[in-house]
Scaffold this active site. Sequence first.
Site, PDB file in Angstrom:
ATOM      1  N   CYS A 154      80.039  30.589 -64.502  1.00 39.40           N
ATOM      2  CA  CYS A 154      80.397  31.390 -63.336  1.00 39.40           C
ATOM      3  C   CYS A 154      81.142  32.673 -63.713  1.00 39.40           C
ATOM      4  O   CYS A 154      80.810  33.753 -63.229  1.00 39.40           O
ATOM      5  CB  CYS A 154      81.214  30.558 -62.352  1.00 39.40           C
ATOM      6  SG  CYS A 154      82.543  29.595 -63.090  1.00 39.40           S
ATOM      7  N   TYR A 155      82.141  32.572 -64.592  1.00 34.95           N
ATOM      8  CA  TYR A 155      82.838  33.777 -65.036  1.00 34.95           C
ATOM      9  C   TYR A 155      81.897  34.757 -65.745  1.00 34.95           C
ATOM     10  O   TYR A 155      81.917  35.969 -65.469  1.00 34.95           O
ATOM     11  CB  TYR A 155      83.982  33.419 -65.976  1.00 34.95           C
ATOM     12  CG  TYR A 155      85.233  32.868 -65.323  1.00 34.95           C
ATOM     13  CD1 TYR A 155      85.908  33.583 -64.336  1.00 34.95           C
ATOM     14  CD2 TYR A 155      85.765  31.650 -65.736  1.00 34.95           C
ATOM     15  CE1 TYR A 155      87.075  33.088 -63.768  1.00 34.95           C
ATOM     16  CE2 TYR A 155      86.937  31.148 -65.171  1.00 34.95           C
ATOM     17  CZ  TYR A 155      87.591  31.871 -64.187  1.00 34.95           C
ATOM     18  OH  TYR A 155      88.748  31.379 -63.632  1.00 34.95           O
TER      19      TYR A 155
END
Length: 334
Positions: A154-155
Amino acid sequence: MLKTTIIGASGYTGAELALMVHKHPELTLTGLYVSANSLDAGKSIAELHGKLAGIISHSVEPLKDPAEVAKQSDVVFLATAHEVSHDLAPIFLAEGCQVFDLSGAFRVKKEGFYDEFYGFAHQHEAWLDNSVYGLAEWNAEGIKQSQLIAVPGCYPTASQLAIKPLLDEALVDTNQWPVINATSGVSGAGRKASMTNSFCEVSLQAYGVFNHRHQPEIASHLGTDVIFTPHLGNFKRGILATITMKLKAGVTEAQIADAFTSAYQKKPAVRLTESTLPTLKNVENTPFCDIGWKVQGEHIIVVSAIDNLLKGASSQAMQCVNIHYGFPELTALV
């Protein structure tokens, strides 16, 4: 209809994937599995995730014989821990399954990376070499062709989507490393209860400073060093990344707008907000990445917002399915 199996189905991303598979006109859900010793084994998915009640009636079964499950599957999602995906993926691949791995087990092709950042020695170098990084907006051709798609974290998704257009057009002075400050909701820590993700304990805080495993993932796929500092926020879902970069001398705001527009005008999961900076409330429960920016002098601040469980995990995995098989890219996502 493609027979579709989800391993690690009881977690947040597994439940999101199950709902997407149910909605998809070209996929049929054939199995939901968890590890054999999981306390969730034998329970219905609707019991574990009430939003699926009346929609999906499958039970979550213990995974006892992966090779046998593989024989009944065309598509396999691995929403499992890194070490588990590392061991399971080759079994499903050997049986001819198309594998979409949401863990970090096949994301980075760099010597010593897994020993240093994941704590295990990678045993499947051939599959690592033949995997494709599933950043949907940038690697479509590889996603179409590869049997193993390593879906980004996600990051890295929020960060790379914000930075890549400017790097691609050589607008960034990389002598000053891009600085990424990103904050995630507690669902990013998974469903299992712990002091780390208890709402009563979470206070906005930085963690993994200078040693988070996503930093080398981001740097490796961008092709430039970055400073990456993740933060945990006391909210449920979403990621907001604020990225500061130095522009090359003479770069104009028009060039920046052109770079983002050129990169994403035909990419339906990215929405450009330009000078109106993104907010989490606009991306929660959606498959979109919203990107906006501000320029002052030689510096630009780009803000990127995603739902960490969707564009940061399950909906990006489904985007990759759609790209691989030639379905409309947002099928089952909107």
